[in-house]
Design a protein around this motif. Structure first.
Motif, PDB file in Angstrom:
ATOM      1  N   LYS A   1      -4.528  10.044   4.044  1.00 49.70           N
ATOM      2  CA  LYS A   1      -3.692   9.560   2.949  1.00 49.70           C
ATOM      3  C   LYS A   1      -4.532   8.739   1.989  1.00 49.70           C
ATOM      4  CE  LYS A   1       0.305   9.072   6.013  1.00 49.70           C
ATOM      5  NZ  LYS A   1       1.133   8.107   6.745  1.00 49.70           N
ATOM      6  N   ASP A   2      -3.997   8.547   0.796  1.00 51.07           N
ATOM      7  CA  ASP A   2      -4.643   7.656  -0.151  1.00 51.07           C
ATOM      8  C   ASP A   2      -4.537   6.214   0.369  1.00 51.07           C
ATOM      9  OD1 ASP A   2      -5.532   7.523  -3.266  1.00 51.07           O
ATOM     10  OD2 ASP A   2      -4.376   5.746  -2.686  1.00 51.07           O
TER      11      ASP A   2
ATOM     12  N   ASN B   1      -5.021  16.999  -2.238  1.00 48.99           N
ATOM     13  CA  ASN B   1      -5.382  16.330  -3.480  1.00 48.99           C
ATOM     14  C   ASN B   1      -6.685  15.572  -3.265  1.00 48.99           C
ATOM     15  OD1 ASN B   1      -5.346  15.098  -5.980  1.00 48.99           O
ATOM     16  ND2 ASN B   1      -3.958  13.461  -5.330  1.00 48.99           N
ATOM     17  N   ASP B   2      -7.727  16.302  -2.949  1.00 47.27           N
ATOM     18  CA  ASP B   2      -9.022  15.668  -2.706  1.00 47.27           C
ATOM     19  C   ASP B   2     -10.104  16.742  -2.792  1.00 47.27           C
ATOM     20  OD1 ASP B   2     -10.832  13.649  -2.234  1.00 47.27           O
ATOM     21  OD2 ASP B   2      -9.862  12.923  -0.413  1.00 47.27           O
TER      22      ASP B   2
ATOM     23  N   ASP C   1     -12.154   5.133   0.777  1.00 43.95           N
ATOM     24  CA  ASP C   1     -10.935   4.808   0.024  1.00 43.95           C
ATOM     25  C   ASP C   1      -9.713   5.531   0.581  1.00 43.95           C
ATOM     26  OD1 ASP C   1     -11.657   7.359  -0.647  1.00 43.95           O
ATOM     27  OD2 ASP C   1     -11.795   7.011  -2.807  1.00 43.95           O
ATOM     28  N   ILE C   2      -9.785   5.964   1.831  1.00 44.07           N
ATOM     29  CA  ILE C   2      -8.654   6.719   2.393  1.00 44.07           C
ATOM     30  C   ILE C   2      -8.102   6.017   3.627  1.00 44.07           C
ATOM     31  CG2 ILE C   2      -9.460   8.931   1.515  1.00 44.07           C
ATOM     32  CD1 ILE C   2      -9.798   8.376   5.212  1.00 44.07           C
TER      33      ILE C   2
ATOM     34  N   THR D   1      -1.958   4.152  -1.999  1.00 42.09           N
ATOM     35  CA  THR D   1      -0.580   4.566  -2.285  1.00 42.09           C
ATOM     36  C   THR D   1       0.122   5.232  -1.105  1.00 42.09           C
ATOM     37  OG1 THR D   1      -1.177   6.797  -3.021  1.00 42.09           O
ATOM     38  CG2 THR D   1      -1.280   5.021  -4.668  1.00 42.09           C
TER      39      THR D   1
ATOM     40  N   LYS E   1      -3.379  13.264   1.245  1.00 40.67           N
ATOM     41  CA  LYS E   1      -4.529  13.817   0.511  1.00 40.67           C
ATOM     42  C   LYS E   1      -5.126  15.050   1.189  1.00 40.67           C
ATOM     43  CE  LYS E   1      -7.613  11.124  -1.516  1.00 40.67           C
ATOM     44  NZ  LYS E   1      -7.322  11.100  -2.951  1.00 40.67           N
TER      45      LYS E   1
ATOM     46  N   LYS F   1       0.836  -1.203   0.000  1.00 35.82           N
ATOM     47  CA  LYS F   1       0.000   0.000   0.000  1.00 35.82           C
ATOM     48  C   LYS F   1       0.874   1.258   0.000  1.00 35.82           C
ATOM     49  CE  LYS F   1      -3.855  -2.418   2.065  1.00 35.82           C
ATOM     50  NZ  LYS F   1      -4.557  -2.592   0.777  1.00 35.82           N
TER      51      LYS F   1
ATOM     52  N   CYS G   1      -7.498  20.409   1.826  1.00 42.49           N
ATOM     53  CA  CYS G   1      -7.155  19.342   0.866  1.00 42.49           C
ATOM     54  C   CYS G   1      -5.843  19.626   0.148  1.00 42.49           C
ATOM     55  CB  CYS G   1      -8.268  19.180  -0.162  1.00 42.49           C
ATOM     56  SG  CYS G   1      -9.699  18.364   0.545  1.00 42.49           S
TER      57      CYS G   1
ATOM     58  N   SER H   1       3.249   3.332  -2.887  1.00 40.43           N
ATOM     59  CA  SER H   1       3.515   3.352  -4.332  1.00 40.43           C
ATOM     60  C   SER H   1       4.967   3.022  -4.662  1.00 40.43           C
ATOM     61  CB  SER H   1       3.119   4.707  -4.920  1.00 40.43           C
ATOM     62  OG  SER H   1       3.780   5.740  -4.229  1.00 40.43           O
TER      63      SER H   1
END
Lengths: 325, 166
Positions: free
Chosen positions: A262-263, B24-25, A286-287, A266, A270, A88, B22, A90
């Motif tokens: 975070k994502d 990137n969201d 999804d986070i 990856t 975020k 998890k 944010c 990248s």
């Protein structure tokens, strides 16, 4: 992995057991946990590792991913569980260093329980805030099995109803926490008419939370079918990144928590979410999120434990956000 | 001397809202609101969803004066978030109008016939059960914020675009 680069752990000297499941081996020394798999080895400071392991065990691998850090963690598939290293993140994936191995939940849980018991020294409570416990470091000495085997308090309908989860009190071993001495402990006044004494129920919810002996460990106080009010008190840092596989909600009841988002796939950052008393925020499905609470605070975690969501996760139809507008 | 800790709660007339920053969201994905702000901007007794998970809801109600009677086929729970609120309970003489297949509360007209069950005096942080099929109403001498654990029904109001960070 290049075996020349594997760390040397002298288990006989430090006194801890080594644990192996499938192709994954766990060792500890005085300061670190070592996770060794065919693609490589990863070190985590032992205090952080034990705090994360405690949550993974207590929560039955939880909903989705329990990331001990950006590299190592578990993903719950409800009946079976992945242990992953790098998958998890990248850069680990890009380098081909990621590794996943799947286990039956009960087998992995038995190993994790044994490891938690053996690696937790006397005086260290993995559930406690850092200021409220001793050190995890050093050679093996004693255990804290009574603390790590605490039962999670789970109401079937509501805390305090006769026969349901009990209220907390000094007498039951739940003194008011040092950070909540200013929280009123008075119980609500209930005036029931004759014949209805057993039907009216209320209790001091904030007072109950002020007596929580643990951090980052929700209990369940009220239930409507699969809707669970799971409040918890938080101090310092959530010992895991929780990787959602469904939406969950946070309601900040007191003080302040900052969440790093975070994502989920990856580990890329975020967002940052700052929650203050009265704030309400969804964690998308999804986070990953990790909270930081400068002062012990009260957080209501709201979960939907519906089996319908398990089906939606398997089908890939579970919504990533609760509503759109 | 070490200073005592001060626990910070909010209220309908004193709150400090946080927010989402944010990298990137999309902040809308976090459905971010503040329940005291929602109550402060609501009409008395409106019940506005601030959280929803499939059919389940967390609703905010501005208690002010005496509310209409409400009833629900399933349990609900209420938490007083800031000021004093009294919950009055009544066992209805006629429960035939409560449809077990319908989720969410419904408002009853006027004074429904039934037996008084009693009342609970809630202060900040107190949680009370609103039992299934029992009518209840709220009474508050000043505007107060209630948080309700419930299930979405026809009278639950959803105003996400009005209450959430965009």
């Amino acid at each position: 992995m290049n075996q020349q680069l594997k760390c040397t752990v002298d288990s006989a000297a430090v006194g801890y057991q080594t644990f192996t499941i499938g192709q994954v081996k766990f060792e500890r020394c005085e300061y670190f946990a070592y996770i060794n798999c065919p693609k490589g080895e990863h070190l985590i400071p032992i205090d952080a590792f034990l705090r994360a392991l405690m949550r993974d065990v207590a929560w039955g691998f939880f909903y989705g991913t329990v990331a001990f850090d950006d590299v190592f963690g578990t993903t719950n598939h409800y009946g079976n569980v992945d242990i992953y290293l790098g998958s998890k993140h990248s850069e680990w994936v890009k380098a081909g260093r990621d590794y996943v191995e799947n286990f039956k939940s009960d087998l992995l849980m038995a190993l994790f329980r044994a490891m938690l018991s053996d690696w937790t020294n006397a005086g260290f409570d993995p559930f406690a805030a850092p200021q409220e416990t001793g050190t995890a470091f050093g050679r093996k000495h004693g255990n804290e099995d009574s603390l790590i085997n605490r039962k999670r308090e789970v109401a079937r309908r509501m805390v305090g109803i006769p026969g349901d989860a009990a209220l907390r009190s000094d007498d039951t071993g739940f003194p008011v926490n040092r950070a909540f001495l200013d929280v009123d402990q008075q119980q609500p006044v209930i005036q029931a008419e004759p014949g209805f004494e057993g039907e009216l129920h209320a209790y001091n919810f904030f007072g109950y939370l002020a007596r929580s002996a643990v951090t980052w460990n929700p209990s369940v106080v009220s239930v409507i079918r699969q809707s669970l009010f799971c409040p918890t008190t938080e101090e310092f840092i959530l010992p895991i990144d929780h990787g959602n596989d469904r939406v969950e909600w946070f309601i900040q009841l007191s003080d302040e928590i900052v969440w790093d988002i975070k994502d989920g796939a990856t580990s890329a950052p975020k967002a940052k979410v700052t929650m203050r008393a009265g704030d309400v925020c969804a964690m998308p499905g999804d986070i990953r999120h990790k909270g930081q609470s400068p002062k012990r605070s009260m957080l209501l975690v709201w979960e939907n434990a519906s089996p319908q969501i398990m089906d939606m996760i398997r089908d890939g139809t579970v919504p990533m956000v609760p509503v759109t507008f | 001397m070490v200073a005592a800790y001060k626990t910070v709660f909010g209220s309908i007339d004193d709150y400090r809202k946080g927010g989402v920053e944010c990298l990137n969201d999309d902040p809308k994905r976090y459905v971010y609101s503040n329940m005291f702000e929602v109550a402060a901007n609501s009409r008395p007794h409106e019940r506005i969803a601030v959280a929803r998970n499939l059919d389940y809801t967390i609703e905010v109600c501005r208690a002010e004066g005496l509310s209409p009677w409400m009833v629900c086929a399933h349990d609900e729970f209420v938490v007083a978030m800031d000021y004093d609120v009294t919950v009055h309970y009544r066992k209805l003489d006629d429960e035939s109008g409560i449809d077990d297949s319908k989720d969410g509360f419904r408002t009853l007209a006027g004074e429904p016939a039934g037996r008084a069950m009693g009342r609970i005096f809630l202060k900040r942080g107190h949680q009370a059960l609103l039992p299934e099929k029992r009518a209840y109403r709220f009474e508050a001498s000043r505007p107060a914020t209630l948080m309700l654990q419930s299930v979405s029904g026809p009278e639950t109001q959803e105003k996400w675009a009005d209450i959430c960070q965009k």
